[in-house]
Design a protein around this motif. Structure first.
Motif, PDB file in Angstrom:
ATOM      1  N   THR A 168     -52.202   6.822  -6.171  1.00 50.54           N
ATOM      2  CA  THR A 168     -51.714   5.533  -6.673  1.00 50.54           C
ATOM      3  C   THR A 168     -52.879   4.592  -6.945  1.00 50.54           C
ATOM      4  O   THR A 168     -53.767   4.433  -6.096  1.00 50.54           O
ATOM      5  CB  THR A 168     -50.737   4.902  -5.659  1.00 50.54           C
ATOM      6  N   THR A 169     -52.878   3.990  -8.119  1.00 50.02           N
ATOM      7  CA  THR A 169     -53.940   3.059  -8.511  1.00 50.02           C
ATOM      8  C   THR A 169     -54.108   1.953  -7.469  1.00 50.02           C
ATOM      9  O   THR A 169     -53.130   1.379  -7.005  1.00 50.02           O
ATOM     10  CB  THR A 169     -53.598   2.429  -9.877  1.00 50.02           C
ATOM     11  N   GLY A 170     -55.355   1.683  -7.109  1.00 49.78           N
ATOM     12  CA  GLY A 170     -55.649   0.573  -6.203  1.00 49.78           C
ATOM     13  C   GLY A 170     -55.563   0.906  -4.729  1.00 49.78           C
ATOM     14  O   GLY A 170     -55.669   0.021  -3.891  1.00 49.78           O
ATOM     15  N   THR A 171     -55.375   2.195  -4.388  1.00 48.68           N
ATOM     16  CA  THR A 171     -55.284   2.580  -2.979  1.00 48.68           C
ATOM     17  C   THR A 171     -56.585   3.207  -2.505  1.00 48.68           C
ATOM     18  O   THR A 171     -57.387   3.686  -3.296  1.00 48.68           O
ATOM     19  CB  THR A 171     -54.135   3.579  -2.736  1.00 48.68           C
ATOM     20  N   THR A 172     -56.761   3.266  -1.187  1.00 53.88           N
ATOM     21  CA  THR A 172     -57.973   3.860  -0.624  1.00 53.88           C
ATOM     22  C   THR A 172     -57.982   5.374  -0.782  1.00 53.88           C
ATOM     23  O   THR A 172     -59.022   6.010  -0.609  1.00 53.88           O
ATOM     24  CB  THR A 172     -58.103   3.511   0.870  1.00 53.88           C
ATOM     25  N   SER A 173     -56.839   5.975  -1.100  1.00 50.99           N
ATOM     26  CA  SER A 173     -56.793   7.431  -1.272  1.00 50.99           C
ATOM     27  C   SER A 173     -57.662   7.887  -2.441  1.00 50.99           C
ATOM     28  O   SER A 173     -58.111   9.034  -2.479  1.00 50.99           O
ATOM     29  CB  SER A 173     -55.351   7.893  -1.478  1.00 50.99           C
ATOM     30  N   VAL A 174     -57.895   7.004  -3.411  1.00 50.20           N
ATOM     31  CA  VAL A 174     -58.778   7.333  -4.532  1.00 50.20           C
ATOM     32  C   VAL A 174     -60.181   7.618  -4.001  1.00 50.20           C
ATOM     33  O   VAL A 174     -60.787   8.643  -4.330  1.00 50.20           O
ATOM     34  CB  VAL A 174     -58.820   6.182  -5.564  1.00 50.20           C
ATOM     35  N   GLN A 175     -60.712   6.724  -3.135  1.00 48.26           N
ATOM     36  CA  GLN A 175     -62.033   6.947  -2.558  1.00 48.26           C
ATOM     37  C   GLN A 175     -62.038   8.191  -1.677  1.00 48.26           C
ATOM     38  O   GLN A 175     -63.004   8.956  -1.671  1.00 48.26           O
ATOM     39  CB  GLN A 175     -62.478   5.730  -1.723  1.00 48.26           C
ATOM     40  N   THR A 176     -60.956   8.404  -0.939  1.00 49.05           N
ATOM     41  CA  THR A 176     -60.848   9.585  -0.081  1.00 49.05           C
ATOM     42  C   THR A 176     -60.943  10.858  -0.908  1.00 49.05           C
ATOM     43  O   THR A 176     -61.644  11.801  -0.548  1.00 49.05           O
ATOM     44  CB  THR A 176     -59.512   9.557   0.688  1.00 49.05           C
ATOM     45  N   LEU A 177     -60.239  10.877  -2.024  1.00 46.28           N
ATOM     46  CA  LEU A 177     -60.289  12.025  -2.927  1.00 46.28           C
ATOM     47  C   LEU A 177     -61.709  12.281  -3.407  1.00 46.28           C
ATOM     48  O   LEU A 177     -62.198  13.412  -3.372  1.00 46.28           O
ATOM     49  CB  LEU A 177     -59.417  11.751  -4.150  1.00 46.28           C
TER      50      LEU A 177
END
Length: 302
Positions: A153-162
């Motif tokens: 989801t855009t704007g979540t910390t999961s992007v950095q985690t990925l």
């Protein structure tokens, strides 16, 4: 003369800005004067915060915040009208900063970067980031995502985690973004993504509410451990203390543990589906010793 006028104008502007800032961060005074409090809520943040439609918002964090505001009413000696403001991963921090939202009760990770812009209450949920896949996919770990499309989801910390995991394991995958968690799950549901990486509780809630929960699995390594907390404006120690005092009392009395059981272990509306996510050892520790430590502190313990 011109220089002194310019200097005076600059001084007045700075003074006005300082006064506005001071006023903006005195939330208790604002609530007492207006009798209105605006709660930031999410429309699809699993059992933590979601909508039943018609402007009705429910969930573990929503009910916790409602109880916090009940305690603040007693402190202020007046009834508060609660207005619900839906927020997204992208706009939640700006809406807290600019005063639109007084208390944000969604699923926001407390990290050091965000602490520069906003304040967090003591941790009320500890999230473990996981991977959701179709049960038929055969995917069981992040290493098997090579060449796959992965939703987040855009704007979540999961992007950095990925991205961190991509670098660490040399796995090359294509990121596809949903505008909110429901949209991201739809990408998985419709085959436009092979996996959805997000907070475990959100994944479990979305799977439980899906048309056929047996079609999905939550798999793989715990990608990160993240403290989730209620968010408010920075530099407002009186309001943070009021919120924290209420939360600490609920932790001590066992009220928060009861709310966790209600929202994460029992059937919840609208479909009376169970998320079925037992309380983690990390959350038990956070409730036993209330703190507002950021996720970096959790990572350091590994």
């Amino acid at each position: 003369m011109k220089k002194s006028l310019v200097g005076w104008a600059a001084f007045v502007a700075l003074a006005a800005a300082g006064a506005a800032h001071a006023q903006a961060t005195d939330t208790l005074k604002k609530l007492k004067d207006t009798g209105v409090v605006t709660m930031g809520v999410r429309e699809s943040s699993g059992a933590l915060s979601y909508t039943l439609g018609d402007g009705k918002y429910v969930g573990y964090h929503v009910e916790i915040c409602q109880k916090v505001l009940g305690d603040i009413e007693k402190q202020l000696g007046r009834k508060l009208e609660v207005k619900y403001q839906p927020v997204t991963s992208q706009n939640r921090i700006p809406l807290v900063q600019n005063g639109t939202v007084d208390i944000e009760c969604g699923s926001t990770t407390n990290n050091m970067t965000r602490q520069k812009d906003v304040a967090f209450a003591v941790t009320t949920f500890v999230e473990e980031v996981r991977i959701a896949v179709k049960a038929s996919s055969g995917i069981t770990s992040i290493a098997q995502l090579n060449g796959k499309k992965v939703a987040t989801t855009t704007g979540t910390t999961s992007v950095q985690t990925l991205r961190k995991n991509e670098r660490a394991t040399n796995v090359n995958f294509e990121e596809v973004f949903g505008k909110d968690h429901a949209d991201s799950f739809l990408l998985l549901e419709t085959g436009r993504a092979d996996a959805f990486v997000m907070d475990g509780s959100l994944l479990a809630g979305l799977v439980a509410k899906s048309k056929n929960p047996a079609e999905y699995k939550i798999v793989g390594e715990v990608l990160s451990v993240e403290p989730i907390a209620i968010m408010m404006r920075k530099d407002d120690p009186a309001f943070k203390k009021a919120v924290d005092d209420s939360l600490r009392a609920m932790m001590k009395s066992g009220e928060i543990a009861k709310l966790y059981d209600k929202w994460l272990m029992q059937p919840i509306p609208p479909a009376n589906a169970k998320v079925g996510l037992p309380m983690s050892d990390n959350l038990k520790a956070a409730l036993a010793n209330p703190n507002d430590k950021p996720m970096e502190d959790y990572a350091a313990k590994k």
